[in-house]
Design a protein around this motif. Structure first.
Motif, PDB file in Angstrom:
ATOM      1  N   THR A 188      -2.115  -2.733  17.298  1.00  0.00           N
ATOM      2  CA  THR A 188      -0.816  -2.276  16.816  1.00  0.00           C
ATOM      3  C   THR A 188      -0.885  -2.035  15.316  1.00  0.00           C
ATOM      4  O   THR A 188      -1.584  -2.753  14.598  1.00  0.00           O
ATOM      5  CB  THR A 188       0.282  -3.299  17.126  1.00  0.00           C
ATOM      6  N   PRO A 189      -0.157  -1.059  14.820  1.00  0.00           N
ATOM      7  CA  PRO A 189      -0.239  -0.747  13.389  1.00  0.00           C
ATOM      8  C   PRO A 189       0.433  -1.807  12.537  1.00  0.00           C
ATOM      9  O   PRO A 189       1.402  -2.445  12.970  1.00  0.00           O
ATOM     10  CB  PRO A 189       0.493   0.594  13.282  1.00  0.00           C
ATOM     11  N   PRO A 190      -0.043  -2.010  11.322  1.00  0.00           N
ATOM     12  CA  PRO A 190       0.627  -2.926  10.400  1.00  0.00           C
ATOM     13  C   PRO A 190       1.886  -2.274   9.831  1.00  0.00           C
ATOM     14  O   PRO A 190       2.166  -1.099  10.075  1.00  0.00           O
ATOM     15  CB  PRO A 190      -0.426  -3.144   9.315  1.00  0.00           C
ATOM     16  N   ASP A 191       2.634  -3.052   9.063  1.00  0.00           N
ATOM     17  CA  ASP A 191       3.832  -2.505   8.415  1.00  0.00           C
ATOM     18  C   ASP A 191       3.492  -1.738   7.145  1.00  0.00           C
ATOM     19  O   ASP A 191       4.233  -0.844   6.734  1.00  0.00           O
ATOM     20  CB  ASP A 191       4.814  -3.640   8.093  1.00  0.00           C
ATOM     21  N   VAL A 192       2.380  -2.086   6.512  1.00  0.00           N
ATOM     22  CA  VAL A 192       1.952  -1.405   5.305  1.00  0.00           C
ATOM     23  C   VAL A 192       0.454  -1.596   5.146  1.00  0.00           C
ATOM     24  O   VAL A 192      -0.113  -2.591   5.602  1.00  0.00           O
ATOM     25  CB  VAL A 192       2.701  -1.947   4.063  1.00  0.00           C
ATOM     26  N   CYS A 193      -0.202  -0.628   4.518  1.00  0.00           N
ATOM     27  CA  CYS A 193      -1.625  -0.737   4.194  1.00  0.00           C
ATOM     28  C   CYS A 193      -1.784  -0.703   2.674  1.00  0.00           C
ATOM     29  O   CYS A 193      -1.212   0.165   2.010  1.00  0.00           O
ATOM     30  CB  CYS A 193      -2.422   0.416   4.796  1.00  0.00           C
ATOM     31  N   ILE A 194      -2.552  -1.646   2.154  1.00  0.00           N
ATOM     32  CA  ILE A 194      -2.932  -1.648   0.747  1.00  0.00           C
ATOM     33  C   ILE A 194      -4.419  -1.331   0.689  1.00  0.00           C
ATOM     34  O   ILE A 194      -5.239  -2.075   1.224  1.00  0.00           O
ATOM     35  CB  ILE A 194      -2.659  -3.006   0.070  1.00  0.00           C
ATOM     36  N   VAL A 195      -4.767  -0.217   0.082  1.00  0.00           N
ATOM     37  CA  VAL A 195      -6.142   0.274   0.071  1.00  0.00           C
ATOM     38  C   VAL A 195      -6.751   0.016  -1.306  1.00  0.00           C
ATOM     39  O   VAL A 195      -6.210   0.450  -2.329  1.00  0.00           O
ATOM     40  CB  VAL A 195      -6.185   1.779   0.401  1.00  0.00           C
ATOM     41  N   ASP A 331       4.221  10.157  -1.089  1.00  0.00           N
ATOM     42  CA  ASP A 331       5.027   9.043  -1.575  1.00  0.00           C
ATOM     43  C   ASP A 331       6.402   9.005  -0.918  1.00  0.00           C
ATOM     44  O   ASP A 331       7.317   8.347  -1.417  1.00  0.00           O
ATOM     45  CB  ASP A 331       5.179   9.129  -3.100  1.00  0.00           C
ATOM     46  N   ALA A 332       6.539   9.681   0.222  1.00  0.00           N
ATOM     47  CA  ALA A 332       7.852   9.785   0.863  1.00  0.00           C
ATOM     48  C   ALA A 332       8.325   8.481   1.490  1.00  0.00           C
ATOM     49  O   ALA A 332       9.534   8.243   1.591  1.00  0.00           O
ATOM     50  CB  ALA A 332       7.831  10.893   1.925  1.00  0.00           C
ATOM     51  N   ASP A 333       7.375   7.607   1.915  1.00  0.00           N
ATOM     52  CA  ASP A 333       7.813   6.426   2.674  1.00  0.00           C
ATOM     53  C   ASP A 333       7.251   5.108   2.155  1.00  0.00           C
ATOM     54  O   ASP A 333       7.384   4.075   2.816  1.00  0.00           O
ATOM     55  CB  ASP A 333       7.443   6.583   4.158  1.00  0.00           C
ATOM     56  N   ASN A 334       6.612   5.104   0.994  1.00  0.00           N
ATOM     57  CA  ASN A 334       6.029   3.847   0.520  1.00  0.00           C
ATOM     58  C   ASN A 334       6.749   3.264  -0.692  1.00  0.00           C
ATOM     59  O   ASN A 334       6.262   2.328  -1.323  1.00  0.00           O
ATOM     60  CB  ASN A 334       4.540   4.030   0.198  1.00  0.00           C
ATOM     61  N   GLY A 335       7.922   3.806  -1.014  1.00  0.00           N
ATOM     62  CA  GLY A 335       8.659   3.355  -2.189  1.00  0.00           C
ATOM     63  C   GLY A 335       9.020   1.882  -2.193  1.00  0.00           C
ATOM     64  O   GLY A 335       8.740   1.162  -3.170  1.00  0.00           O
ATOM     65  N   ALA A 368      -1.359   9.131   7.651  1.00  0.00           N
ATOM     66  CA  ALA A 368      -1.240  10.137   8.707  1.00  0.00           C
ATOM     67  C   ALA A 368      -0.904   9.510  10.047  1.00  0.00           C
ATOM     68  O   ALA A 368      -0.310  10.162  10.911  1.00  0.00           O
ATOM     69  CB  ALA A 368      -2.528  10.947   8.808  1.00  0.00           C
ATOM     70  N   ALA A 369      -1.278   8.242  10.225  1.00  0.00           N
ATOM     71  CA  ALA A 369      -0.972   7.525  11.463  1.00  0.00           C
ATOM     72  C   ALA A 369       0.419   6.902  11.431  1.00  0.00           C
ATOM     73  O   ALA A 369       0.798   6.175  12.356  1.00  0.00           O
ATOM     74  CB  ALA A 369      -2.015   6.440  11.710  1.00  0.00           C
ATOM     75  N   GLY A 370       1.177   7.148  10.364  1.00  0.00           N
ATOM     76  CA  GLY A 370       2.563   6.688  10.306  1.00  0.00           C
ATOM     77  C   GLY A 370       2.786   5.373   9.607  1.00  0.00           C
ATOM     78  O   GLY A 370       3.890   4.814   9.697  1.00  0.00           O
ATOM     79  N   VAL A 371       1.781   4.865   8.904  1.00  0.00           N
ATOM     80  CA  VAL A 371       1.914   3.574   8.228  1.00  0.00           C
ATOM     81  C   VAL A 371       2.050   3.797   6.722  1.00  0.00           C
ATOM     82  O   VAL A 371       1.174   4.426   6.116  1.00  0.00           O
ATOM     83  CB  VAL A 371       0.697   2.676   8.513  1.00  0.00           C
ATOM     84  N   PRO A 372       3.109   3.297   6.080  1.00  0.00           N
ATOM     85  CA  PRO A 372       3.218   3.414   4.622  1.00  0.00           C
ATOM     86  C   PRO A 372       1.981   2.817   3.950  1.00  0.00           C
ATOM     87  O   PRO A 372       1.544   1.722   4.311  1.00  0.00           O
ATOM     88  CB  PRO A 372       4.475   2.600   4.296  1.00  0.00           C
ATOM     89  N   SER A 373       1.426   3.537   3.002  1.00  0.00           N
ATOM     90  CA  SER A 373       0.159   3.123   2.403  1.00  0.00           C
ATOM     91  C   SER A 373       0.212   3.289   0.889  1.00  0.00           C
ATOM     92  O   SER A 373       0.817   4.232   0.375  1.00  0.00           O
ATOM     93  CB  SER A 373      -1.005   3.938   2.978  1.00  0.00           C
ATOM     94  N   ILE A 374      -0.451   2.351   0.202  1.00  0.00           N
ATOM     95  CA  ILE A 374      -0.512   2.351  -1.257  1.00  0.00           C
ATOM     96  C   ILE A 374      -1.947   2.066  -1.658  1.00  0.00           C
ATOM     97  O   ILE A 374      -2.634   1.245  -1.035  1.00  0.00           O
ATOM     98  CB  ILE A 374       0.416   1.271  -1.854  1.00  0.00           C
ATOM     99  N   VAL A 375      -2.414   2.721  -2.702  1.00  0.00           N
ATOM    100  CA  VAL A 375      -3.751   2.486  -3.231  1.00  0.00           C
ATOM    101  C   VAL A 375      -3.619   1.610  -4.474  1.00  0.00           C
ATOM    102  O   VAL A 375      -2.859   1.937  -5.390  1.00  0.00           O
ATOM    103  CB  VAL A 375      -4.447   3.820  -3.571  1.00  0.00           C
ATOM    104  N   PHE A 376      -4.359   0.500  -4.495  1.00  0.00           N
ATOM    105  CA  PHE A 376      -4.189  -0.458  -5.586  1.00  0.00           C
ATOM    106  C   PHE A 376      -5.427  -1.330  -5.719  1.00  0.00           C
ATOM    107  O   PHE A 376      -5.953  -1.833  -4.720  1.00  0.00           O
ATOM    108  CB  PHE A 376      -2.980  -1.359  -5.325  1.00  0.00           C
ATOM    109  N   GLY A 377      -5.879  -1.525  -6.947  1.00  0.00           N
ATOM    110  CA  GLY A 377      -7.004  -2.430  -7.137  1.00  0.00           C
ATOM    111  C   GLY A 377      -7.417  -2.555  -8.591  1.00  0.00           C
ATOM    112  O   GLY A 377      -6.918  -1.852  -9.473  1.00  0.00           O
TER     113      GLY A 377
END
Length: 409
Positions: A188-195, A331-335, A368-377
């Motif tokens: 199942t997909p997570p609620d958010v991905c931090i890459v 950035d439409a859904d990860n605010g 693209a799979a529908g999970v809000p994602s943010i790049v951070f490190g």
């Protein structure tokens, strides 16, 4: 301490629990493990591919005593995924970092001998992206050991082949919704991905996508002393390239402009053809890199250029299949999640900001799979892939604390 096989660390043996909580200790181990992506070339060195990293990660998760899975994505190339389930949690955060690095050609420092000097840790992958992975792994280990009340469920994903075709991320995202939840940690997909990527602790909320493919012109070979009897594919390609340059000038008219990512781009990076100077070449090939902005469909990129060329040039050519096709991160859904992340960043390291990026990351596949994602490190993109790659130790530790706080609170 790590045992060694032919001078390369082989298996981690934890001497105390503090070691698996220290991102610097972990990063030293990871840098010392070669995991070079050949970038499409035939593998020739024992340092190629991620298998040593994969073995190390399996040991790490086994010694944490958490559920983990190994997903073979290509022959001998695997994603490693572990999971921490927090009692009563209603949300799941996925932390993703890729195992592979770019090649080491031209490096001016020993690539696999991590050295700390003047507050920096040097070595291939220290910045991109083993530093981010080390910070995530240490934060994950701390969650497992401390089990803070109210923490989220956390998936730690260590993906393969990010640097060339991004197969690992695509494979992981493709699993979501295809299996019974009892059969896989990633069903199942997570609620958010931090890459994890080097962002200097800023939140990358949008970035460009990428499509790469080859265009081939076809000719007829003959002896170079009678060139009129053949068709020179290189001459045909020269005409194609002239029209592509016109296309590049018009590209802003065809594509949207994004406030954070700028405009779309196209670049021809390689050209080759012919077999010998005394033979009229029967084919010529170029390799094309097209960068997309949010709102573009990657599947329309190649057909659009092909239609443009066929209207303007009478040359026998064909578009070969793309080897990477990744959409842009929007950035439409990860605010809301980026706001939460930046509040933790501010508490640890002071105010930072939302940004866009011109490069592409694993976040494209997850988004693209529908999970809000943010790049951070931790680390700066200016140090990625460099001849003396390094990361600031202080920022590495700050990133670890931020990852932990985001998941724990």
């Amino acid at each position: 301490m790590s045992t060694e096989l032919n001078g390369i660390p082989n298996r981690r043996v934890w001497t105390n629990t503090a070691e698996c909580l220290d991102p610097v200790e972990i990063l030293q181990d990871l840098v010392a493990l070669p995991s070079v992506n050949p970038m499409g070339k035939d593998p020739v060195a024992a340092t190629d591919f991620e298998h040593r990293m994969t073995d190390w990660l399996v040991d790490f998760f086994q010694q944490l005593d958490v559920p983990y899975e190994i997903h073979e994505v290509a022959s001998g190339r695997c994603n490693v995924v572990a999971r921490y389930d927090s009692p009563g949690a209603t949300q799941t955060i996925m932390l993703d970092a890729h195992q592979d690095t770019v090649p080491v050609d031209g490096m001016t420092i020993p690539p696999f001998k991590p050295e700390i000097r003047n507050g920096r840790l040097y070595g291939r992958g220290a910045c991109d992206v083993k530093g981010g992975m080390a910070a995530m792994l240490a934060a994950f280990a701390r969650l497992v050991q401390e089990r803070p009340y109210g923490a989220a469920n956390v998936i730690m994903a260590c993906t393969c082949d990010e640097e060339f075709t991004a197969l690992g991320a695509a494979h992981l995202a493709d699993n979501w919704g295809k299996q019974d939840a009892s059969e896989s940690l990633t069903a199942t997909p997570p609620d958010v991905c931090i890459v994890a990527e080097p962002t200097e602790l800023n939140a990358i909320v949008a970035h460009r996508g990428v499509v790469r493919w080859k265009l081939k012109t076809n000719g007829v070979a003959c002896h170079s002393s009678r060139p009129h009897e053949g068709v020179n594919a290189i001459y045909g390609m020269s005409r194609i390239l002239q029209v592509i340059q016109e296309y590049i000038k018009e590209l802003p008219q065809f594509t949207p402009y994004h406030e954070l990512c700028g405009g779309a781009t196209l670049s021809v990076g390689r050209i080759y053809g012919g077999t010998s100077v005394n033979i009229v070449p029967h084919e010529c090939i170029i390799e094309i890199d097209r960068r997309l902005v949010p709102g573009e469909d990657p599947k329309q990129v190649i057909p659009h250029l092909e239609a443009y060329l066929r209207e303007r040039v009478d040359v026998d050519f064909e578009m070969l299949p793309s080897w990477i096709e990744a959409g842009a991160l929007s950035d439409a859904d990860n605010g809301p999640w980026s706001d939460k992340l930046l509040s933790q960043v501010e508490a640890v390291s002071g105010p930072h900001e939302k940004q866009g990026a011109w490069y592409c990351t694993n976040a494209a596949a997850f988004s693209a799979a529908g999970v809000p994602s943010i790049v951070f490190g931790p680390g700066s993109i200016a140090q990625a892939h460099t001849a003396d790659e390094w990361i600031e130790v202080a920022q590495l530790r700050q990133a670890c604390e931020i990852y932990y706080r985001l998941c724990a609170e």
